[in-house]
Write an enzyme that holds these catalytic residues in place. Structure first.
Site, PDB file in Angstrom:
ATOM      1  N   ASP A  96      48.259  41.286  19.495  1.00  0.00           N
ATOM      2  CA  ASP A  96      47.640  40.441  18.492  1.00  0.00           C
ATOM      3  C   ASP A  96      47.421  41.301  17.251  1.00  0.00           C
ATOM      4  OD1 ASP A  96      46.036  38.501  17.170  1.00  0.00           O
ATOM      5  OD2 ASP A  96      45.304  37.784  19.123  1.00  0.00           O
ATOM      6  N   ASP A 192      47.445  36.983  13.497  1.00  0.00           N
ATOM      7  CA  ASP A 192      46.197  36.286  13.219  1.00  0.00           C
ATOM      8  C   ASP A 192      46.212  35.690  11.802  1.00  0.00           C
ATOM      9  OD1 ASP A 192      43.452  35.924  14.364  1.00  0.00           O
ATOM     10  OD2 ASP A 192      42.866  36.956  12.525  1.00  0.00           O
ATOM     11  N   GLU A 253      49.742  32.521  13.823  1.00  0.00           N
ATOM     12  CA  GLU A 253      48.652  31.543  13.847  1.00  0.00           C
ATOM     13  C   GLU A 253      48.553  30.961  12.447  1.00  0.00           C
ATOM     14  OE1 GLU A 253      43.868  31.065  14.681  1.00  0.00           O
ATOM     15  OE2 GLU A 253      44.611  32.811  13.638  1.00  0.00           O
ATOM     16  N   HIS A 320      41.457  30.912  22.719  1.00  0.00           N
ATOM     17  CA  HIS A 320      40.106  31.476  22.755  1.00  0.00           C
ATOM     18  C   HIS A 320      39.206  30.933  21.641  1.00  0.00           C
ATOM     19  CE1 HIS A 320      42.421  33.611  19.819  1.00  0.00           C
ATOM     20  NE2 HIS A 320      41.318  34.142  19.314  1.00  0.00           N
ATOM     21  N   ASP A 321      39.715  30.025  20.828  1.00  0.00           N
ATOM     22  CA  ASP A 321      38.931  29.489  19.708  1.00  0.00           C
ATOM     23  C   ASP A 321      38.518  28.034  19.878  1.00  0.00           C
ATOM     24  OD1 ASP A 321      39.062  31.885  18.207  1.00  0.00           O
ATOM     25  OD2 ASP A 321      40.989  31.320  17.338  1.00  0.00           O
TER      26      ASP A 321
HETATM   27  C1  GLC Z   1      41.693  33.810  14.274  1.00  0.00           C
HETATM   28  C2  GLC Z   1      41.286  34.222  15.659  1.00  0.00           C
HETATM   29  C3  GLC Z   1      39.804  34.093  15.773  1.00  0.00           C
HETATM   30  C4  GLC Z   1      39.165  35.010  14.759  1.00  0.00           C
HETATM   31  C5  GLC Z   1      39.677  34.718  13.349  1.00  0.00           C
HETATM   32  C6  GLC Z   1      39.298  35.794  12.392  1.00  0.00           C
HETATM   33  O1  GLC Z   1      41.458  32.481  14.028  1.00  0.00           O
HETATM   34  O2  GLC Z   1      41.981  33.474  16.618  1.00  0.00           O
HETATM   35  O3  GLC Z   1      39.350  34.371  17.062  1.00  0.00           O
HETATM   36  O4  GLC Z   1      37.783  34.862  14.789  1.00  0.00           O
HETATM   37  O5  GLC Z   1      41.072  34.630  13.329  1.00  0.00           O
HETATM   38  O6  GLC Z   1      40.018  36.961  12.655  1.00  0.00           O
END
Ligand code: GLC
Ligand code: CA
Length: 482
Positions: A96, A192, A253, A320-321
């Protein structure tokens, strides 16, 4: 064909997978111990949420040193061993990469506070707050730093300053951190919030918009702090970096607003397929779960990421979000079984969030037990993301086999929890776990699934989702009674 074009990817949230040394937090040695289990699922790749050295303000999404493993998770030797053991088993490894921002403790940021340092322009500094941008995690996106006497930009927590991708040296430094892991043999990266890296150089204010929630961040149309043309250009550059190596992949993402902007997500594969090989499309996660919505999203996703365009659709329902898909479906196991088919019997790559294969549920915490900074900030309107980060449910022993010590988040002891563990499902041919294994096997056996886009059949009763894959005289039909 790149490995990512027909891959099942297993996401591990390392804090919550397996604790090997009895401190209540999952770690690399725990993951190594469980590699045979991961292999037994039939998946192709493992994606680890961040394990880099971090002050853990956002549990690793605030990186202090990209080239160090946080002692909570182990050492660089453990990591190297993890990669080689995974590779021995034929599993690919995805890291990641959090490249939109670093931790405020990163040496780049510490030095950037000194105007004459070589890192001066690695972050985005201004004398006055220049616009209306909000931090996704609450408050203004600008925080004053006394040392430098200026404000810096942070799209998330104030401890997560945004890197300045417009600065050539900064971008090259970032690319070198990526190369460090490519050199270690890592097969790909989950990137990310990658659609936020190229900010509007004039830092113009975002226009107002009625959002899905009343929080100030959602009441803006994010056209200047996300999705600018610069972002596409920088992603093309990053793609060139991974192409210095054989057969590596980028999975991005893409932050969306509202219930989804599928064209926008797909646009990150690049007009000439020269950006990300795979993009997450979160419409699947944000829509209510029913046959009509699943049909609409999948239909459009196949159109946007079709074979004829040379693209690969990526499928995801949980991470995880967000609350786990089964919980969004009222913790209904029958629905979850259909979602498993929907997730896995598709062309492209499918991402499983650890424990999804057991039907693990999300259950929120009382306020005093919250760990997630987002939950602490927005309680009770948003209860944070701890619910979906509860420990993996291995067996009937103490803490469900996750740890011998008090886990950082309490395991989810539902009434029938034994039935939701690996031990409880392993030898049951009707279990969710067996279903996942069988579906992954089936997907591999039937070449038409990976060689054709789904064709949807709408002449079905409402509540039914029907599609099929046809190729070279072979056909697989999927019928889901939702
Ligand atoms: C992404 C991650 C999340 C994190 C955010 C800031 O959305 O999946 O868990 O808090 O980025 O890095
Ligand atoms: Ca541990």
């Amino acid at each position: 064909m790149g490995w990512y074009e027909n891959a099942v990817i297993y996401q591990i949230y390392p804090r919550s997978f397996k604790d090997s040394n009895g401190d209540g937090i999952g770690d690399l040695r725990g993951i190594i111990e469980k590699l045979p289990y991961i292999k037994s699922l039939g998946v192709d790749a493992v994606w680890l949420s961040p394990i880099y050295k971090s002050p853990m303000k956002d549990f690793g999404y605030d990186v202090e040193d990209y080239r160090a493993i946080d002692p909570i998770f182990g050492t660089m030797e453990d990591f190297d061993q993890f990669v080689s053991k995974a590779h021995e088993l034929g599993l690919r490894v995805m890291m990641d990469m959090v490249l939109n921002h670093s931790s405020d403790m990163h040496k780049w940021f510490q030095q950037s506070k000194l105007r004459d340092s070589k890192y001066s322009n690695f972050y985005i500094w201004r004398d006055k707050v220049p616009n209306n941008w909000k931090a996704c995690f609450g408050g203004s996106a600008w925080t004053y730093d006394k040392t430098r006497g200026q404000y810096y930009l942070h799209s998330f927590l104030k401890e997560q300053p945004d890197l300045n991708w417009h600065d050539d040296e900064c971008r090259h430094a970032i690319f070198n951190e990526v190369r460090y892991y490519l050199d270690k043999g890592v097969d790909g990266f989950r990137l990310d919030v990658i659609n936020a890296v190229g900010k509007d150089p004039d830092l113009r204010s975002n226009p107002f918009m009625f959002g899905e929630t009343p929080r100030p961040y959602d009441m803006q149309n994010h056209i200047y702090d996300r999705n600018t043309g610069y972002t596409h250009e920088y992603i093309r550059q990053l793609r060139k970096v991974i192409e210095e190596y054989d057969d590596r992949a980028l999975l991005g993402e893409i932050m969306i607003q509202g219930k989804g902007q599928m064209e926008q997500s797909a646009s990150y594969t690049g007009k000439d397929n020269d950006e990300l090989q795979l993009c997450f499309e979160f419409s699947m996660v944000k829509q209510r779960i029913n046959a009509r919505n699943l049909r609409a999203v999948a239909g459009k996703w196949y159109e946007l990421c079709s074979l004829s365009k040379g693209k690969t659709p990526c499928w995801v329902l949980s991470n995880h979000d967000v609350p786990r898909a089964i919980t969004r479906a009222g913790n209904n196991e029958e629905t979850a079984r259909m979602l498993a088919v929907y997730l896995l019997i598709q062309r492209g790559s499918s991402v499983i969030y650890f424990g999804e294969e057991l039907g693990m549920q999300s259950k929120s915490f009382p306020r005093k037990e919250l760990q997630d900074p987002l939950g602490i900030q927005y309680w009770p309107f948003f209860k944070g993301r701890d619910a979906e980060r509860r420990p993996m449910q291995w067996d009937f022993s103490e803490n469900m086999g996750f740890s011998t010590a008090k886990p950082w988040l309490e395991p989810n002891y539902t009434r029938d929890w034994r039935h939701l563990t690996v031990q409880g499902q392993e030898s049951d041919s009707d279990s969710m776990l067996s279903l996942y294994r069988n579906l992954i096997k089936l997907r591999k056996q039937r070449s038409e699934i990976s060689q054709s886009d789904a064709v949807f059949c709408d002449a079905v009763p409402s509540g039914v989702l029907s599609y099929r894959f046809v190729n070279a005289g072979r056909c697989t039909s999927v019928l889901l009674n939702m």
